[in-house]
Design a protein around this motif. Structure first.
Motif, PDB file in Angstrom:
ATOM      1  N   ASP A 228      64.284  59.361  90.590  1.00  0.00           N
ATOM      2  CA  ASP A 228      63.367  58.234  90.388  1.00  0.00           C
ATOM      3  C   ASP A 228      63.798  57.232  89.432  1.00  0.00           C
ATOM      4  O   ASP A 228      64.086  57.704  88.234  1.00  0.00           O
ATOM      5  N   LEU A 229      64.106  56.082  89.926  1.00  0.00           N
ATOM      6  CA  LEU A 229      64.170  54.858  88.561  1.00  0.00           C
ATOM      7  C   LEU A 229      63.037  54.620  87.714  1.00  0.00           C
ATOM      8  O   LEU A 229      63.060  54.600  86.522  1.00  0.00           O
ATOM      9  N   SER A 230      61.756  55.057  88.271  1.00  0.00           N
ATOM     10  CA  SER A 230      60.524  55.161  87.291  1.00  0.00           C
ATOM     11  C   SER A 230      59.692  55.654  88.287  1.00  0.00           C
ATOM     12  O   SER A 230      59.382  55.383  89.484  1.00  0.00           O
ATOM     13  N   SER A 231      58.470  56.385  87.617  1.00  0.00           N
ATOM     14  CA  SER A 231      57.233  56.875  88.329  1.00  0.00           C
ATOM     15  C   SER A 231      56.121  56.889  87.472  1.00  0.00           C
ATOM     16  O   SER A 231      56.313  57.089  86.390  1.00  0.00           O
ATOM     17  N   ASP A 232      54.945  56.716  87.832  1.00  0.00           N
ATOM     18  CA  ASP A 232      53.626  56.843  87.092  1.00  0.00           C
ATOM     19  C   ASP A 232      52.806  57.741  87.926  1.00  0.00           C
ATOM     20  O   ASP A 232      52.744  57.894  89.147  1.00  0.00           O
ATOM     21  N   VAL A 233      51.676  58.102  87.343  1.00  0.00           N
ATOM     22  CA  VAL A 233      50.648  58.857  88.000  1.00  0.00           C
ATOM     23  C   VAL A 233      49.273  58.214  87.907  1.00  0.00           C
ATOM     24  O   VAL A 233      48.992  57.532  86.620  1.00  0.00           O
TER      25      VAL A 233
END
Length: 489
Positions: free
Chosen positions: A255-260
């Motif tokens: 993932d280049l980025s990930s949030d919850v």
């Protein structure tokens, strides 16, 4: 006493006569039969479909199998493979719940019978308490979406049907499905592609959420329901894949980025928090605790991708969640430090009784299905101790898993069969948290089924009843592009 001796003698003579009638002049060998699938010494629920099997050797033209219950009952099958009558099988397993089945296998090759050493199958006292399984079946493919679908399977027999198949929605990918504690009255899955969306179905009413919210920076994926059904946790991921040029490695996903975040279906609100959407860390794969008061998730330090992909390593964290107010706590705790072990944790799944979290440990990353070293681990939430589930694991990738509702059965994927395709396996977890030898998902003619299959199974979950889903109407809705917009709180 004499009547008792005569009765026992009569029973013994009946068994001998029966065996002689079934198999003539068998040569006994002191070795276990080589059968496919390997069902030797496995533990099963009483309500599972028959464990039909074949002999591994192609030179064997006839197999004769007798199963005797330790408490009562007997079952016999003869043919090209061991094909047991479903009703008779269930009668035998129910009679011997908490006991054992002793299996005698004889095989004929070139007119000569061989009788192998008996083996046992344990019938667990723990009920399955589920109607069946849901899972994705997908053919290997990397550049475009090949044939795939979400399917459901009755575990008491061999009936399987599609929930939705992408032949009905050409060019789309269906994935990331989840029920609420195995109850499909609340059901969610994601559609990726030109007509992308996140489908949320509650008590038969479907909504198709816009695939992306610009404030999120990605799609709503990896769902997990709050036990109340009022919320569903998601992560948003900018996923990329790369291909290895070295032996025994195929593909890498990162993932280049990930949030919850947490989603409220009633208000269409996305509940965010700065602790779960940090700039330098990737938060991923959220799951609620069984009491709904904690949100567990995995997180890793952002790396320079794809150059530093092997440095992508995740820990298990948690944050408090107030379901009455829909708010988070003000601090994050680390529950398991995999990075300190030089490892990466992925796919945390809490048992529904609140005792454990089952997770996968791999060398790096979180797409453990591509990592041969991936193994299952169990975290005891009372003691804080974690251990490798050696009873379940294999030398090949063991990954995606989910619990049944009474927390005594786990379904997971493994490539142990041939190293290429991921199959489904089920393992019993006893009261001490010990896993028993897992068994492959039964099929009517397993060797023919699996040898002829070009599909891998992934993201399995138990379901307490059949998923009620209008496939035809849903396909029209997907291709129609009518979407519900979400708002960020």
């Amino acid at each position: 006493m004499n009547r008792y001796i005569l009765l026992m003698f009569g029973c013994w003579m009946a068994v001998v006569t029966s065996c002689q009638r079934q198999v003539e002049n068998a040569v006994k060998v002191d070795e276990l039969p080589a059968i496919y699938p390997d069902y030797v010494d496995v533990t099963i629920p009483a309500d599972i479909a028959p464990l039909n099997f074949s002999m591994n050797s192609g030179d064997i033209d006839l197999v004769d199998v007798t199963i005797r219950g330790s408490k009562s009952g007997e079952l016999h099958a003869r043919g090209e493979w061991a094909d047991f009558d479903i009703d008779d099988w269930h009668q035998l397993t129910q009679q011997n719940k908490g006991g054992e089945l002793m299996v005698t296998v004889c095989a004929r090759m070139d007119g000569q019978w061989t009788q192998y050493r008996d083996f046992k199958i344990s019938v667990s006292p723990y009920a399955l308490d589920e109607w069946g399984l849901t899972y994705r079946r997908i053919a290997p493919g990397y550049e475009t979406y090949s044939h795939m679908g979400l399917y459901q399977r009755d575990l008491s027999n061999f009936d399987e049907e599609a929930i939705i198949d992408n032949t009905q929605i050409p060019g789309q990918c269906v994935n990331c499905h989840m029920s609420n504690r195995t109850d499909p009255s609340r059901f969610v899955f994601h559609v990726r592609g030109q007509h992308g969306a996140t489908m949320v179905q509650i008590d038969g009413h479907r909504e198709w959420l816009a695939a992306k919210n610009e404030l999120l920076g990605g799609s709503m994926v990896y769902p997990y329901w709050h036990p109340s059904g009022k919320y569903c946790a998601f992560s948003t991921n900018q996923t990329r894949q790369g291909f290895h040029v070295v032996k025994d490695s195929r593909i890498e996903v990162f993932d280049l980025s990930s949030d919850v975040f947490v989603y409220n279906p009633l208000t269409h609100e996305i509940i965010r928090d700065s602790l779960l959407a940090t700039k330098d860390w990737s938060e991923n794969s959220p799951v609620f605790s069984p009491d709904g008061r904690w949100l567990y998730y995995m997180t890793c330090k952002q790396q320079e991708y794809p150059v530093q992909f092997k440095d992508e390593k995740y820990n298990l964290c948690r944050i408090a969640f107030d379901p009455e107010k829909g708010t988070y706590g003000d601090k994050v705790d680390t529950l398991f430090n995999a990075v300190a072990m030089g490892k990466s944790l992925t796919w945390p799944r809490p048992s529904y009784d609140g005792k454990y979290i089952l997770f996968t440990l791999t060398d790096y990353g979180y797409f453990s299905i591509w990592h041969e070293e991936s193994d299952q681990w169990l975290l005891d939430l009372q003691t804080g101790e974690a251990r490798e589930m050696k009873e379940m694991n294999s030398p090949r990738a063991d990954s995606y898993h989910n619990w049944n509702v009474n927390s005594h059965w786990v379904v997971f994927t493994s490539r142990r069969d041939d190293g290429l395709y991921s199959r489904l396996y089920i393992s019993c977890i006893d009261n001490e948290g010990r896993a028993h030898k897992p068994f492959m998902l039964p099929q009517h003619n397993p060797k023919k089924y699996y040898d002829g299959s070009v599909y891998s199974f992934n993201t399995p979950d138990f379901t307490k009843r059949k998923v009620d889903f209008d496939t035809h109407a849903a396909a029209i809705e997907i291709m129609g592009d009518k979407r519900v917009e979400t708002k960020v709180r």
